[in-house]
Design an enzyme around this catalytic site. Sequence first.
Site, PDB file in Angstrom:
ATOM      1  N   HIS A  74      -8.387  -1.122   0.086  1.00  0.00           N
ATOM      2  CA  HIS A  74      -7.494  -2.433   0.155  1.00  0.00           C
ATOM      3  C   HIS A  74      -8.383  -3.463  -0.427  1.00  0.00           C
ATOM      4  CE1 HIS A  74      -4.312   0.065   2.641  1.00  0.00           C
ATOM      5  NE2 HIS A  74      -5.411   0.411   2.794  1.00  0.00           N
TER       6      HIS A  74
ATOM      7  N   LYS B  68     -14.256  -2.470   7.292  1.00  0.00           N
ATOM      8  CA  LYS B  68     -13.546  -3.450   6.507  1.00  0.00           C
ATOM      9  C   LYS B  68     -14.631  -4.470   6.298  1.00  0.00           C
ATOM     10  CE  LYS B  68     -11.259  -6.261  10.155  1.00  0.00           C
ATOM     11  NZ  LYS B  68      -9.950  -6.911  10.209  1.00  0.00           N
TER      12      LYS B  68
ATOM     13  N   GLN C 288       0.653 -11.872  -3.167  1.00  0.00           N
ATOM     14  CA  GLN C 288      -0.656 -12.086  -3.323  1.00  0.00           C
ATOM     15  C   GLN C 288      -1.316 -11.272  -4.263  1.00  0.00           C
ATOM     16  OE1 GLN C 288      -1.541 -10.518   0.805  1.00  0.00           O
ATOM     17  NE2 GLN C 288      -1.147  -8.349   0.072  1.00  0.00           N
TER      18      GLN C 288
ATOM     19  N   HIS D 137      -5.153  -2.002  -4.867  1.00  0.00           N
ATOM     20  CA  HIS D 137      -5.709  -0.935  -4.251  1.00  0.00           C
ATOM     21  C   HIS D 137      -6.428  -0.035  -5.206  1.00  0.00           C
ATOM     22  CE1 HIS D 137      -2.227  -2.138  -1.550  1.00  0.00           C
ATOM     23  NE2 HIS D 137      -3.182  -1.876  -0.635  1.00  0.00           N
TER      24      HIS D 137
ATOM     25  N   ARG E 235       7.239 -10.963   5.665  1.00  0.00           N
ATOM     26  CA  ARG E 235       6.899 -10.916   7.054  1.00  0.00           C
ATOM     27  C   ARG E 235       7.419 -11.640   7.912  1.00  0.00           C
ATOM     28  NH1 ARG E 235       0.193  -9.930   5.974  1.00  0.00           N
ATOM     29  NH2 ARG E 235       0.615  -8.259   4.412  1.00  0.00           N
TER      30      ARG E 235
ATOM     31  N   CYS F 226       0.866  -1.170  -0.058  1.00  0.00           N
ATOM     32  CA  CYS F 226       0.002   0.122  -0.022  1.00  0.00           C
ATOM     33  C   CYS F 226       0.858   1.373  -0.155  1.00  0.00           C
ATOM     34  CB  CYS F 226      -0.967  -0.014   1.091  1.00  0.00           C
ATOM     35  SG  CYS F 226      -0.836  -1.029   2.622  1.00  0.00           S
TER      36      CYS F 226
ATOM     37  N   ASP G 195      -2.762  -8.503  -4.671  1.00  0.00           N
ATOM     38  CA  ASP G 195      -2.893  -7.427  -3.887  1.00  0.00           C
ATOM     39  C   ASP G 195      -3.177  -6.237  -5.018  1.00  0.00           C
ATOM     40  OD1 ASP G 195      -3.066  -5.804  -1.742  1.00  0.00           O
ATOM     41  OD2 ASP G 195      -0.777  -5.426  -1.649  1.00  0.00           O
TER      42      ASP G 195
END
Length: 786
Positions: free
Chosen positions: A652, A580, A493, A497, A475, A446, A495
């Site tokens: 997200h 979320k 992933q 945005h 991570r 992000c 991912d």
Amino acid sequence: MASEDPRDVMSGQLSESALPLRTKEAVPEGVEKTSSQNSKQPKSKPQKNKEPLAGKPKRDTQDTESNKATTSQLPGFIQKRNQLFDELKRKHDAEVLDKEHPVINVVLDLGSDKDGAPIPAMPVAAKAWESTPGSFLKHVDKDISSDVVVAKVNGKDLWDLHRPLESDCRISYIPFTSPEGRNVFWHSCAHVLGEAAECQYNCLLSHGPPVEQGFFYDMAIAGGQVVKESDWSPLESKASTFFKEKQPFDRLHVSIPDLKEMFGYSKYKMYYIENLLPPEGSTVYRCGTLVDLCLGPHIQNTSKIKAFQIMKNSSCYFRGDKDDDSLQRIYGVAFPDKKQMTEHKKFLEEAAKRDHRRIGIEQELFFFNEMSPGSTFLLPHGTRIFNALQKLLRSEYQKRGYSEVQSPNMYDSDLWKRSGHWQHYSEDMFVLDVEKKKWALKPMNCPGHCMMFSHRERSYRELPFRMADFGVLHRNEASGALNGMTRVRKFQQDDTHIFCTQDQITEEIEGLFDFLKCIYGLFGFPFRLNLSTRPEKFLGDIATWDVAERKLKDALNSFTASGGGQWVLNEGDGAFYGPKIDITISDALRRDWQCATIQLDFQLPLNFDLEYMTGDTSAKAKAAAPDEAREDGTGGLPKAPGPGRARPVMIHRAIIGSFERFMAILTEHFAGKWPFWISPRQVLVIPVMPGVNDYAQEVQGLFKSLKMYVDVDVSGNTMQKKIRTGQLQQYNFIFVVGAKEKESRSVNIRNRDDQETQAQGELVPLDEAINKLIALKKERRLLNAI
């Protein structure tokens, strides 16, 4: 990203994968070194005109004598702990009896009847500090009440059934069959395991939470003694005795000084007291001879537990630190019905057969190595699956207006400080020293995407801007939390945005719901939606949160109205930066997995001063709200967008989430029997004699030219052994070719999922077979049939 609540270790509501515990010895990644297999509390004197607390469990004489006998065999430090608890409990009970017990308004929300019809809410007579949720179970149908584990007050707080209510409230009941109910039940069973362990080993307990398939307790045993499999039966026998004693779970709030006196014998409990608890203290629970730090809640008493079994034991480190004490961990599982235990064992047997770690080795999909713990070595056949998933997503991105980007893997720590991740997430990052500065491998995309959005002027005409990234993420997960491909350190992933205007939020969310249906439908995954709203600690202004939550609810209601199923409200469980929607899928074993997430974020656009030109040059700048401080540690206010400018909303979203984790889920969902379009082994061609090897290789070449994965077996093995090998390797189709097939240019097809074709396949012309398999792959059909 919100940080973990440090008090979770007190509640016992930690998932096993969230625990920072490392196994001691080097073992295959994700596999622990284990042994495995599929006092009586004095009563205070009643005072005049006072009644005993309603719904409070009674202890009988037999329980008292048994408890006394057990207590006398415990070491002095445990007896002292329990005596202090008794003294404080007597004082507390006397204070409660002295309180005013005014009438309060209580409404029972009894859910639905057997046919699914809603039961009208029921007001009941109640008194503060006297009436308990358990005392109202007489109003609940017996078939439902027998499964009730705990209550929920005002749709938010879990509440012991025997804990007195304190004010007006609305009560609902949570059964064992719900995730919350199972967690409470297994948490209570962990306390029973802790009690049995104290009695057997005179050990020092650390903590004992519920986990996905039961519960565990960590403990330090004197002299470095380790738990052996021969210890399991005595532990189970002790637990069985406790169940018959109907030991109640007594709750008590204790101050920090009293907690230190109560648990001063244990450096483990003292660590929690001194580092994790608020200044006002916390609650403890007593169950039989065990008194333990715990936020609760718990079941009413141990008689609710009808089946209990130790499943395995292992070693671990306190606080997940390899330089700290070595502890013993004992896993167990329990149920309120013996039949459920039998069903659970069958489930474990099937789950073991489907274990992605086993199938991954058998099918040569991936492996792990201690040279890079938590990083998947994806072999050629595993990479084929990865590529098929990525190709699927890319094809949908093109249809749905996404733009794929690539962003750096490593950033200066100043970026993470500006985004707020450094303050909340730095311990989970891999941090490097480069040229006298702190850098970190990215754990998420992000902040980098915010930089991409802001690198030049943006117009409202460019919105919504859907930015997709398959970049590698890292991570720093604790080694003890690593678990095959479901919990890794290096991953990719899907991912994305989305930068949009507030007016575009509802439409974008609806588009994401359609995306979910498209992807999950291909794999046969049903899914559920959960909306999490503003938490107690949040950033931004309430008005903005209210607008965002309303837009998400509108999108969810629209999804429900179109036949998408009901959604669930989780009040107060949103991220600190925005509400979320969490999406949970169910696999073939009816296990729940959270893969997808949709999160609204107002904070990152604020931190990065993101703006777009609205086209309205006459618009006046709007002042920033006073509580819209950046989460970058500066405490400064962001500049307000200038005339003709506005701040975008950031969404997200991930559909499959981590590729590695999703591949693990798919492996177990399909038990290694992959649908044709994603299969790493689609066709095996077997010649019945050397004279037709050339035709077999010609067939292979034709299908490979169409980008299918086709192998040919020209080894010296017998035809039957070749066929059996192909079946074990889960090829979707086996083509057997001989002189007849070569002459007629056909293939004899055996379908993996059609038993009728196994003895004698179906003779199909080669051109027809090609066209049928092309269609099967292109349509991404779930059923392996042509």
